[in-house]
Scaffold this motif. Structure first.
Motif, short mmCIF file in Angstrom:
data_model
loop_
_atom_site.label_atom_id
_atom_site.label_comp_id
_atom_site.label_asym_id
_atom_site.label_seq_id
_atom_site.Cartn_x
_atom_site.Cartn_y
_atom_site.Cartn_z
N TRP A 141 0.82 -1.20 0.00
CA TRP A 141 0.00 0.00 0.00
C TRP A 141 0.86 1.26 0.00
CZ3 TRP A 141 -5.26 -1.39 0.54
CH2 TRP A 141 -5.50 -2.68 1.00
N ASN A 142 0.39 2.28 -0.67
CA ASN A 142 0.98 3.61 -0.54
C ASN A 142 0.59 4.13 0.83
OD1 ASN A 142 1.03 6.57 -0.56
ND2 ASN A 142 1.53 6.39 -2.72
N SER A 143 1.55 4.38 1.70
CA SER A 143 1.23 4.70 3.10
C SER A 143 0.67 6.11 3.26
CB SER A 143 2.46 4.51 3.99
OG SER A 143 3.49 5.38 3.60
N ALA A 144 0.89 6.99 2.28
CA ALA A 144 0.37 8.36 2.37
C ALA A 144 -1.09 8.43 1.94
CB ALA A 144 1.21 9.31 1.53
N SER A 145 -1.43 7.72 0.85
CA SER A 145 -2.78 7.80 0.31
C SER A 145 -3.66 6.62 0.72
CB SER A 145 -2.72 7.85 -1.22
OG SER A 145 -2.22 6.62 -1.73
N GLY A 146 -3.03 5.53 1.15
CA GLY A 146 -3.77 4.32 1.47
C GLY A 146 -4.15 3.50 0.25
N GLU A 147 -3.62 3.86 -0.91
CA GLU A 147 -3.98 3.15 -2.15
C GLU A 147 -3.32 1.77 -2.22
OE1 GLU A 147 -3.74 3.81 -7.02
OE2 GLU A 147 -2.53 5.03 -5.67
N ASN A 148 -4.10 0.77 -2.61
CA ASN A 148 -3.57 -0.56 -2.89
C ASN A 148 -2.80 -0.50 -4.21
OD1 ASN A 148 -3.09 -3.26 -3.35
ND2 ASN A 148 -5.23 -3.90 -3.31
N THR A 149 -1.51 -0.81 -4.18
CA THR A 149 -0.69 -0.73 -5.40
C THR A 149 -0.97 -1.89 -6.35
OG1 THR A 149 1.13 -2.01 -4.46
CG2 THR A 149 1.17 0.39 -4.10
N LEU A 150 -1.72 -2.90 -5.89
CA LEU A 150 -2.14 -4.04 -6.71
C LEU A 150 -0.98 -4.91 -7.17
CD1 LEU A 150 -4.91 -2.24 -8.84
CD2 LEU A 150 -5.18 -3.51 -6.70
N VAL A 151 0.14 -4.86 -6.45
CA VAL A 151 1.23 -5.81 -6.74
C VAL A 151 0.73 -7.21 -6.38
CG1 VAL A 151 3.55 -6.55 -6.10
CG2 VAL A 151 3.04 -4.12 -6.33
N ASN A 152 0.93 -8.15 -7.29
CA ASN A 152 0.44 -9.52 -7.08
C ASN A 152 1.60 -10.43 -6.65
OD1 ASN A 152 -0.86 -11.96 -7.11
ND2 ASN A 152 -1.16 -12.04 -9.32
N TYR A 153 1.57 -10.85 -5.38
CA TYR A 153 2.60 -11.75 -4.86
C TYR A 153 2.18 -13.22 -4.98
CZ TYR A 153 4.40 -7.45 -2.76
OH TYR A 153 4.88 -6.18 -2.56
N GLY A 154 0.99 -13.46 -5.55
CA GLY A 154 0.49 -14.83 -5.62
C GLY A 154 0.03 -15.29 -4.25
#
Length: 411
Positions: free
Chosen positions: A283-296
């Motif tokens: 997550w972007n800690s400033a905006s709270g946005e999920n970066t959607l990185v997929n770790y499986g």
């Protein structure tokens, strides 16, 4: 041309560019740190004293000297180890220098869930336990200078690594309210209300001393500014506000299950979370946005706090996550599974990255703490090969991807 000779030539190129002032002085350091992490392997020559009679839940390495490590176990025991090798020999044991054992009248009665050094010196450390207490210890006397009593099991506590304006310890228990305890006054001064189930993990930002993240069994992660009395700054939403993707019960949830792991990147710009839905999110800690990185699928069988770690000083950085009896290593921003570190005989419950040496320590239910260390560069191995044939065997364990750390390092 082999990977090894390429690395040697690239190292020479880095040194030449550095000497002539054509290169960023940090670039070579980042590249070497990255190479070291990519070559981590179980150290066959380093043992850690086996003191715990049961599983190891938590470990912490102090940041002042990088010399002493704490561990806390399911047996209630706390151990301090000296990581330095004073023997001058290749094979050595990291000795336990002192222990709060079962014979101590101050020992925790039940499982120790979190241990942490005071961030600014080694004269003090803090432990918390399922015996419903958090204890502030004097390292020299191994006696509690302060004991905080709670109504339920303590899952997690955390001291800010950077705070100068406050001395607060955040505490997560089986009560949904987060407790803020003041080390200076010895009292609980504030509670943060917003979760609906037990709080499994709490972490202060390494960038802003008043920012705190909390993870709960209610599937939510809240980010707080503790100077504000009016609730959390925001709640992380895995769907980034897209209602069409969220069922009614999944609105503003970070995971579809218990959230039991939190870890900021060293610069505080990102926050990682793990949940019992077998997912890890960035997550972007400033905006709270999920970066959607997929770790499986990130296997997560723990009902309690999961202690995982992020590298520091690499480009890119890596995440080390207990995964069954192994430690999974992921590339932070791509989600790629780089390698699995195998060596434990039972589930791994905690791992800690040693930022000075780019080494990793892991503790598990097998009562062992294992050291994972970088493989020597080929040139170093060749220098030692006349004296010791172990170098060739060690070299075969190097992840071939390490050459990319030299060729594609980002400025």
């Amino acid at each position: 041309m082999s990977h090894c000779s390429i690395s040697s030539l690239q190292m020479l190129g880095f040194l030449t560019a550095r000497q002539s002032g054509l290169d960023d002085p940090l670039r070579m350091r980042r590249a070497e740190s990255t190479r070291r992490v990519l070559s981590l392997t179980l150290d066959p020559d380093r043992d850690v004293d086996r003191i715990h009679g049961n599983g190891i839940n938590t470990i912490d390495i102090e940041a002042v000297e990088g010399r002493y490590m704490l561990s806390g176990g399911a047996d209630g025991v706390i151990v301090i180890y000296d990581l330095e090798n004073y023997s001058g020999k290749l094979q050595y044991t990291c000795k336990a220098v002192c222990t709060v054992g079962r014979s101590s009248r101050h020992v925790h009665k039940f499982s120790v869930e979190t241990v942490q050094w005071y961030p600014f010196d080694t004269g003090m450390f803090v432990s918390s336990s399922f015996d419903k207490t958090m204890k502030v210890w004097d390292t020299e006397t191994l006696k509690p200078a302060e004991v905080f009593q709670f109504e339920g099991n303590v899952y997690s506590h955390h001291l800010s690594p950077i705070a100068r304006k406050h001395s607060l310890v955040a505490v997560g228990t089986n009560n949904p309210k987060i407790q803020l305890c003041d080390l200076k006054s010895g009292s609980r001064i504030h509670v943060l209300q917003g979760h609906r189930a037990e709080v499994l993990s709490v972490r202060w930002s390494p960038r802003y001393e008043h920012i705190l993240a909390t993870a709960s069994a209610d599937s939510k992660v809240n980010v707080w500014d503790v100077r504000r009395a009016s609730g959390s700054l925001f709640t992380l939403d895995q769907h980034n506000g897209e209602k069409s993707k969220a069922s009614a019960e999944a609105v503003n949830t970070a995971h579809n299950g218990r959230v039991n792991g939190l870890c900021f990147t060293s610069d505080g710009l990102y926050l990682l979370t793990t949940g019992t839905d077998d997912r890890m999110r960035l997550w972007n800690s400033a905006s709270g946005e999920n970066t959607l990185v997929n770790y499986g699928k990130v296997c997560n069988e723990s009902r309690k706090k999961l202690q995982f770690a992020v590298s520091r000083g690499c480009s890119p950085d890596f995440v080390f996550v207990p995964c069954g009896s192994s430690v999974a290593v992921y590339a932070l921003h791509t989600g790629e599974l780089v390698t699995m570190l195998r060596g434990h005989y039972n589930n791994v419950d905690c791992c800690e990255f040693h930022q000075d040496h780019q080494e990793l320590y892991s503790g598990g239910k097998d009562s062992n703490i294992l050291a994972w260390v970088p493989v020597l560069r080929t040139a170093d191995v060749e220098d030692e090969s006349n004296n010791d044939n172990k170098g060739a065997a060690g070299l075969s364990a190097v992840n071939p991807a390490f050459q990319d750390a030299w060729s594609s390092d980002e400025d």
